[in-house]
Design a protein around this motif. Structure first.
Motif, mmCIF file in Angstrom:
data_model
loop_
_atom_site.group_PDB
_atom_site.id
_atom_site.type_symbol
_atom_site.label_atom_id
_atom_site.label_comp_id
_atom_site.label_asym_id
_atom_site.label_seq_id
_atom_site.Cartn_x
_atom_site.Cartn_y
_atom_site.Cartn_z
ATOM 1 N N ASN A 1 -7.644 -3.404 -5.606
ATOM 2 C CA ASN A 1 -8.817 -2.509 -5.625
ATOM 3 C C ASN A 1 -8.983 -1.708 -4.339
ATOM 4 N N GLN A 2 -7.936 -1.572 -3.546
ATOM 5 C CA GLN A 2 -7.987 -0.728 -2.352
ATOM 6 C C GLN A 2 -7.651 0.708 -2.744
ATOM 7 N N ILE A 3 -8.465 1.655 -2.303
ATOM 8 C CA ILE A 3 -8.256 3.066 -2.661
ATOM 9 C C ILE A 3 -7.626 3.797 -1.483
ATOM 10 N N ARG B 1 3.553 28.127 -9.532
ATOM 11 C CA ARG B 1 3.019 27.308 -8.448
ATOM 12 C C ARG B 1 1.625 26.817 -8.826
ATOM 13 N N PHE B 2 1.175 25.773 -8.187
ATOM 14 C CA PHE B 2 -0.202 25.326 -8.358
ATOM 15 C C PHE B 2 -0.729 24.842 -7.018
ATOM 16 N N PHE B 3 -2.074 24.788 -6.916
ATOM 17 C CA PHE B 3 -2.726 24.414 -5.665
ATOM 18 C C PHE B 3 -3.234 22.989 -5.794
ATOM 19 N N LEU B 4 -2.602 22.082 -5.055
ATOM 20 C CA LEU B 4 -2.951 20.664 -5.090
ATOM 21 C C LEU B 4 -4.057 20.389 -4.077
ATOM 22 N N GLN B 5 -5.195 19.961 -4.572
ATOM 23 C CA GLN B 5 -6.347 19.738 -3.703
ATOM 24 C C GLN B 5 -6.350 18.336 -3.107
ATOM 25 N N SER B 6 -6.186 17.321 -3.944
ATOM 26 C CA SER B 6 -6.296 15.955 -3.434
ATOM 27 C C SER B 6 -5.633 14.980 -4.395
ATOM 28 N N ALA B 7 -5.455 13.764 -3.886
ATOM 29 C CA ALA B 7 -4.951 12.665 -4.705
ATOM 30 C C ALA B 7 -5.560 11.374 -4.180
ATOM 31 N N SER B 8 -5.728 10.414 -5.055
ATOM 32 C CA SER B 8 -6.183 9.089 -4.630
ATOM 33 C C SER B 8 -5.552 8.054 -5.545
ATOM 34 N N PHE B 9 -5.244 6.880 -4.980
ATOM 35 C CA PHE B 9 -4.571 5.828 -5.727
ATOM 36 C C PHE B 9 -5.267 4.493 -5.458
ATOM 37 N N GLU B 10 -5.416 3.707 -6.511
ATOM 38 C CA GLU B 10 -6.070 2.402 -6.395
ATOM 39 C C GLU B 10 -5.051 1.298 -6.643
ATOM 40 N N THR B 11 -4.889 0.405 -5.672
ATOM 41 C CA THR B 11 -3.921 -0.673 -5.783
ATOM 42 C C THR B 11 -4.485 -1.810 -6.637
ATOM 43 N N ILE C 1 0.836 -1.196 0.000
ATOM 44 C CA ILE C 1 0.000 0.000 0.000
ATOM 45 C C ILE C 1 0.876 1.252 0.000
ATOM 46 N N PRO C 2 0.592 2.237 -0.862
ATOM 47 C CA PRO C 2 1.331 3.505 -0.790
ATOM 48 C C PRO C 2 0.895 4.309 0.439
ATOM 49 N N GLY C 3 1.876 4.799 1.201
ATOM 50 C CA GLY C 3 1.557 5.586 2.389
ATOM 51 C C GLY C 3 1.879 7.050 2.239
ATOM 52 N N ALA C 4 2.629 7.380 1.165
ATOM 53 C CA ALA C 4 3.003 8.766 0.921
ATOM 54 C C ALA C 4 3.363 8.916 -0.543
ATOM 55 N N PHE C 5 3.337 10.135 -1.034
ATOM 56 C CA PHE C 5 3.869 10.387 -2.377
ATOM 57 C C PHE C 5 4.640 11.700 -2.359
ATOM 58 N N VAL C 6 5.585 11.778 -3.257
ATOM 59 C CA VAL C 6 6.385 12.984 -3.394
ATOM 60 C C VAL C 6 6.082 13.580 -4.761
ATOM 61 N N ILE C 7 5.910 14.888 -4.815
ATOM 62 C CA ILE C 7 5.580 15.558 -6.068
ATOM 63 C C ILE C 7 6.603 16.653 -6.327
#
Length: 839
Positions: free
Chosen positions: A114-116, A101-111, A88-94
Motif C-alpha cells: 500500500n505504498q504509493i 505524440r502525447f503529453f504525459l502529466q503524471s504517474a503513480s503506482f501502489e505497491t 519499490i519501483p524507482g523509475a518506469f520506461v514508456i
C-alpha cells in the motif's frame, strides 16, 4: 504437479497498480492509448544488465476522459506483475507505439504494501518510430544525492545523463531530448541580403554573450558562421521536448499572440484605408486606440484588406475572432489620470516603482564623470536652487542626489544609430530626494559624440513650468524615457533574465540527474524559458524582428546588449549586492537582518518589496540545502553539483570563465548563494521587469521607444516649427503610428499571465517530493510569502508612502507573490510572481 508449480510461481509474484494521466490539448490527437510501460526496481538488480529488475509490460487501454478548467485529461489504470522481492519501483520506461505524440502529466503506482510512489512527468512522449532506440524514462519523486542512489538506479541515472548530453553533432529534430550549447549565431539572415547580416554573439572579446541551446541547423549559404534560419512561418524552433509548452499553454500562447497581431494589423489596415498620416496628429488620436474592451465587428472591406496581408493559414486561425475588440484595453498609466505621465514626480517615481527600477543609483561624484574621465556639463547653478536649501555637498553627504545614467555605454554607438533616421542622445538625469521621499528630476544632460572625433556635444535642461522652456524640458524627458526603454528591453529584461538563465537550464539538464534534489528545487524555475527564448530569437531579437523595428537601436540592438554583458557579474545579481553597488542601500550590521543591508529610504517599492521576497527565497533555499547536505564536504564530494557549476562557468557563461567573482562551490554557503540568486532572477526579477509593461509602456507617450527628431535649437528652422506648434513637433518627434501600434501590441502580449501559470510558493500539482521535511519547509516558505502579501497591501494603502501609487494611481504589485490557490487565472493583472521566465 503442474498445478502446484503454478501455485508456487504465483506465490512468488505480487501486483503493482498504477494510474497514468495524459493531457489532451487542442489539435493534439495523441491520447497515449498505444503506449506500453515497464517498471524498474530501486534495489533489486538484474545481474544481466546491472540495472534494476524490470516488471512485466503493460499497455494503456480504456482510459477515462475528464475536463477541468478547460483542460482535458485521460486517465489510464494499469497493473504490473512483479516478483515479490521486486520492492519499490524507482523509475518506469514508456514506449509510444502510436503515430502521435502525447503529453504525459503524471504517474503513480501502489505497491502490495500500500505504498504509493509518485512521478511528476510534464513532458511530451513521441512515437518510438521517431525516437528509435530511446524510450522515455521517468524517475520517481524520491530524490537522491549521487552517492545515495539505490543500486538498481545507478546505471539508469548515468545513462540518462549521457543521453541528454548528446554528441554535439547533427541537426536536432523536434522529438529529440538533447541539451547542448551554441553561440547566438542565428540572429542574422544573410541569405536575405547584406542588410540582414548580424555578428555572432558569444565566443569573442568583442561580443561576449551567454550561450543558448544548440539546434544544429546547417550554416547559411552567404555566411558559414551564421546558422540558417527556419522557414519564416514556422515558429516551431527546436527546443528539447521537456522544455516545450504544455498543450494548454501552447493553445493560450497562440491565441494571445494572434490577438495581439490582429490588433496591430487592424490598426495598420485602418490607417492605410483612411490614408492617415505617418504620425499621430493629436493626443486624442492616440487615446482613441484604447477602450474598455467594447466589441466591434470588423467591416467587410477591412476583413478583405486583412486577408490580403496575412498568410492563409493564419487568417483561418483568426476567422473565429472576427468579432473582436478593435481597440486595446486602457493601460493603467492613463486609467485614473490621463495626464499623470507628464508629471515630473511620476517621471521620477517610475525609476523606483516602474518597469526598470534597478538602473537608478546614488550620485557619488559631482559633476558626473564618464569612465574615461570626461566631465559632465551639468554645473552647480543648474541644480543648487532645487535642493531644499542644501548645498550640493550636503545633499550628497545625506544621500539625497541620484542619477539615471544612460551615457557611457551609448556614446560609442550613437554615430551609427543616428544614421538610421532616428535622433538619439546619451543621457544623464539627476534627481533630488525630497523630504517626502519622492524623486524630483532637477537636471537632464543630453549628449552625442563630437564631430570628427571631437569633444562631446551636450545640452543641459532644467525643470520649467511655462512657455518654451517647459516644452523643451518635456522633450528632454521623452529622450530620457527612450534611453530607459531601450535599456529595459535589451538589458534589464532580455539579457539580465532570459539570456543569462538559459545556460543554467542547459547545465542543469546535462549534469544534474532528475533524481538530484537540486534538480527538483530548480525545475519549476525553468518552466518554458527555453521555448520562450527560442520564440524570441525567431520573432523579437532577430534581424528584422519586432525589437529592431521598434527600438532606436534597430540592427545594433543585440550588439548593444553584448556590450553591456561585459559588465554583468553573477554575484552582483543578488539583490542586496545590487542595492549596495548602486548606492541604494548601506550595509546593516544587525545579525537579525537576513539581507545584511538597509535601504537608504524605505519608500523604494522595488527595493523594499524585493528584499522581503529575497529573504523568503534565501530562507527556503537554506532550509532545503540543509536537509540534503550535512556539511561543506558533502557539497565538495557531490560530483554532479561540481560538474554542473564547472559547466556553467566554463561553457554556459564561458566568456566570463576567467572572472574571479564566481563562487568556488566548496561549501554549503556557496551553493545556497548561487541557488538563491538563480531563483531570484528567474522569478522575482523577471516579474518586476516584465508584467508591468502594458501598464506603463502600453501608453506609448509614457515609454516611447525612439525619437525621430532632436530637440530644436534656437535659430533653426526646426525651432520655428516648434514655436509654431509645440504639440505637433512633439508628436512628430515620437515613433510613427505603425511603430507605436506594434509596440503596444507587443506590450500587451508579453504582459499577460497565462492561466496555467505556477507562482512562487506553489508547485504545479498535488504530487510532491517524497520527503516530509521538504514539504514542511516549503509550507513555511509559502506562509512567509502570504505574510509578504499582507505587508505589500498595507504599504500600498499607506498615505505616507507616496511612491507606492504615484500620480498615476498604479499600486506597486509587480512583486506581489499572489500565492492564492485560484483555479484559473490569466490576463494583464500586473501582479503575481511566476516561478519562471515563462513569457
Amino acid at each position: 504437479m503442474q498445478h502446484q508449480q503454478q501455485h508456487r510461481a504465483q506465490s512468488r509474484q505480487s501486483t503493482i497498480n498504477g494510474e497514468i494521466v495524459i493531457v489532451q490539448g487542442h489539435k493534439q490527437p495523441g491520447s497515449g492509448k498505444s503506449a506500453s510501460l515497464r517498471l524498474y526496481s530501486c534495489a533489486e538488480v538484474d545481474p544481466k544488465t546491472g540495472k534494476g529488475k524490470m516488471s512485466s509490460q503493460t499497455n494503456l487501454k480504456h482510459g477515462k476522459t475528464k475536463t477541468s478548467n478547460g483542460e482535458k485529461t485521460r486517465t489510464y489504470h494499469v497493473k504490473f506483475y512483479v516478483e515479490s522481492s521486486f520492492g519499490i519501483p524507482g523509475a518506469f520506461v514508456i514506449r509510444n507505439q502510436g503515430k502521435h505524440r502525447f503529453f504525459l502529466q503524471s504517474a503513480s503506482f501502489e505497491t502490495h504494501s500500500n505504498q504509493i510512489i509518485q512521478f511528476d512527468c510534464y513532458s511530451w512522449v513521441y512515437p518510438s518510430q521517431k525516437t528509435k532506440k530511446f524510450d522515455r524514462i521517468f524517475f520517481s519523486n524520491t530524490k537522491y544525492l549521487p552517492n545515495q542512489t539505490p543500486q538498481g538506479l545507478m546505471k539508469l541515472r548515468n545513462k540518462e545523463l549521457i543521453s541528454l548530453r548528446g554528441d554535439g553533432s547533427g541537426e536536432r529534430k523536434e522529438w529529440d531530448r538533447i541539451y547542448d550549447y551554441d553561440y547566438y549565431n542565428d540572429l542574422g539572415n544573410p541569405d536575405k541580403g547584406p542588410e540582414h547580416e548580424r555578428p555572432v554573439l558569444g565566443g569573442s572579446e568583442l561580443h561576449p554573450y551567454p550561450r543558448r541551446g544548440r539546434t544544429g541547423r546547417p550554416p547559411s549559404n552567404a555566411d558559414p558562421l551564421t546558422e540558417s534560419r527556419p522557414c519564416t512561418t514556422n515558429l516551431d524552433i527546436y527546443v528539447p521536448l521537456d522544455e516545450r509548452f504544455s498543450p494548454k499553454k501552447q493553445s493560450e500562447f497562440t491565441s494571445n499572440s494572434i490577438q495581439a497581431a490582429l490588433q496591430f494589423l487592424i490598426h495598420e489596415v485602418k490607417a492605410v484605408m483612411q490614408k492617415d498620416s505617418n504620425h499621430f496628429e493629436s493626443f486624442d488620436e492616440i487615446h482613441d486606440m484604447f477602450s474598455d474592451n467594447q466589441n466591434q465587428v470588423i467591416e467587410g472591406s477591412l476583413e478583405e484588406k486583412l486577408k490580403a496581408m496575412v498568410p492563409n493559414e493564419l487568417f483561418k486561425d483568426i476567422t473565429h475572432a472576427i468579432k473582436t475588440p478593435l481597440k486595446f484595453p486602457v493601460p493603467q498609466m492613463i486609467a485614473e489620470n490621463e495626464f499623470a505621465w507628464k508629471d515630473d514626480e511620476e517621471f521620477g517615481r517610475q525609476m523606483l516603482a516602474g518597469i526598470n527600477p534597478a538602473r537608478i543609483q546614488s550620485l557619488q561624484v559631482f559633476p558626473p564623470q564618464s569612465k574615461n574621465g570626461v566631465v559632465s556639463s551639468i554645473e552647480p547653478s543648474h541644480i543648487e536652487h532645487n535642493l531644499e536649501g542644501m548645498t550640493i555637498a550636503q545633499a550628497m553627504n545625506n544621500w539625497r542626489i541620484f542619477i539615471l545614467d544612460h551615457h557611457d555605454y551609448l556614446i560609442p554607438f550613437l554615430r551609427k544609430i543616428n544614421t538610421k533616421d532616428v535622433c538619439t542622445y546619451a543621457s544623464r538625469t539627476l534627481l533630488f530626494l525630497k523630504s517626502d521621499a519622492t524623486l524630483k528630476p532637477i537636471a537632464i544632460e543630453l549628449s552625442f559624440p563630437g564631430f570628427a572625433g571631437g569633444q562631446e556635444i551636450s545640452w543641459v535642461f532644467t525643470p520649467a513650468r511655462q512657455g518654451e522652456a517647459a516644452a523643451l524640458w518635456h522633450y528632454a524627458k521623452a529622450h530620457v524615457a527612450v534611453n530607459d526603454t531601450v535599456y529595459h528591453q535589451l538589458v534589464s529584461h532580455w539579457l539580465h533574465t532570459h539570456a543569462v538563465v538559459e545556460p543554467f537550464i542547459i547545465a542543469t539538464r546535462r549534469q544534474l540527474s532528475g533524481m538530484h534534489p537540486i534538480h527538483w528545487l530548480l525545475d519549476p524555475h525553468f518552466k518554458d524559458t527555453m521555448h520562450v527564448n527560442a520564440l524570441a530569437r525567431s520573432m523579437l531579437i532577430n534581424s528584422g524582428g519586432i525589437l529592431e523595428k521598434t527600438l532606436f537601436s534597430a540592427e545594433l540592438s543585440m550588439e548593444l546588449s553584448a556590450e553591456l554583458y561585459k559588465e554583468w557579474r553573477f554575484d552582483e545579481q543578488a539583490l542586496p549586492a545590487d542595492l549596495l553597488k548602486r548606492g541604494m542601500a548601506i550595509e546593516d550590521p544587525d545579525p537579525d537582518n537576513p539581507t545584511g543591508v538597509q535601504l537608504l529610504f524605505q519608500d523604494y517599492p522595488y527595493g523594499s518589496d524585493g528584499l522581503e521576497i529575497w529573504s523568503a527565497i534565501q530562507a527556503w533555499v537554506t532550509d532545503f540545502c540543509m536537509l540534503f547536505y550535512t556539511d561543506d564536504e558533502s557539497v565538495r564530494s557531490d560530483e554532479e553539483i561540481q560538474a554542473w557549476w564547472s559547466e556553467i562557468r566554463n561553457v554556459g557563461h564561458g566568456d566570463k570563465s576567467s572572472e574571479t567573482w564566481w563562487y568556488h562551490m566548496t561549501s554549503r554557503e556557496d551553493l545556497i548563494k548561487a541557488l538563491t540568486i538563480l531563483i531570484w532572477i528567474a522569478s522575482a526579477l523577471h516579474a518586476s521587469v516584465n508584467f508591468g509593461q502594458y501598464a506603463y509602456a502600453g501608453y506609448p507617450l509614457n515609454r516611447p521607444t525612439l525619437c525621430r527628431r532632436f530637440i530644436p535649437e534656437e535659430g533653426t528652422f526646426e525651432y520655428a516649427d516648434f514655436l509654431k506648434d509645440p504639440d505637433t513637433y512633439y508628436l512628430n518627434m515620437l515613433p510613427t503610428r505603425v511603430e507605436m501600434t506594434l509596440g503596444i501590441a507587443l506590450a500587451e502580449a508579453v504582459s499577460r499571465h497565462t492561466s496555467d501559470e505556477v507562482y512562487l510558493g506553489q508547485r504545479p500539482s498535488s504530487l510532491w517530493i517524497n520527503n516530509e521535511e521538504v514539504s514542511h519547509k516549503f509550507e513555511k516558505f509559502n506562509q512567509e510569502l502570504r505574510n509578504i502579501e499582507k505587508i505589500i497591501k498595507e504599504k500600498n494603502t499607506n498615505p505616507e508612502l507616496n511612491n507606492r501609487r504615484g500620480r498615476a494611481e498604479i499600486p506597486y504589485m509587480l512583486l506581489y507573490p499572489d500565492t492564492s490557490n485560484v483555479e484559473s487565472r490569466g490576463g494583464i493583472t500586473g501582479k503575481g510572481i511566476p516561478n519562471s521566465i515563462s513569457i
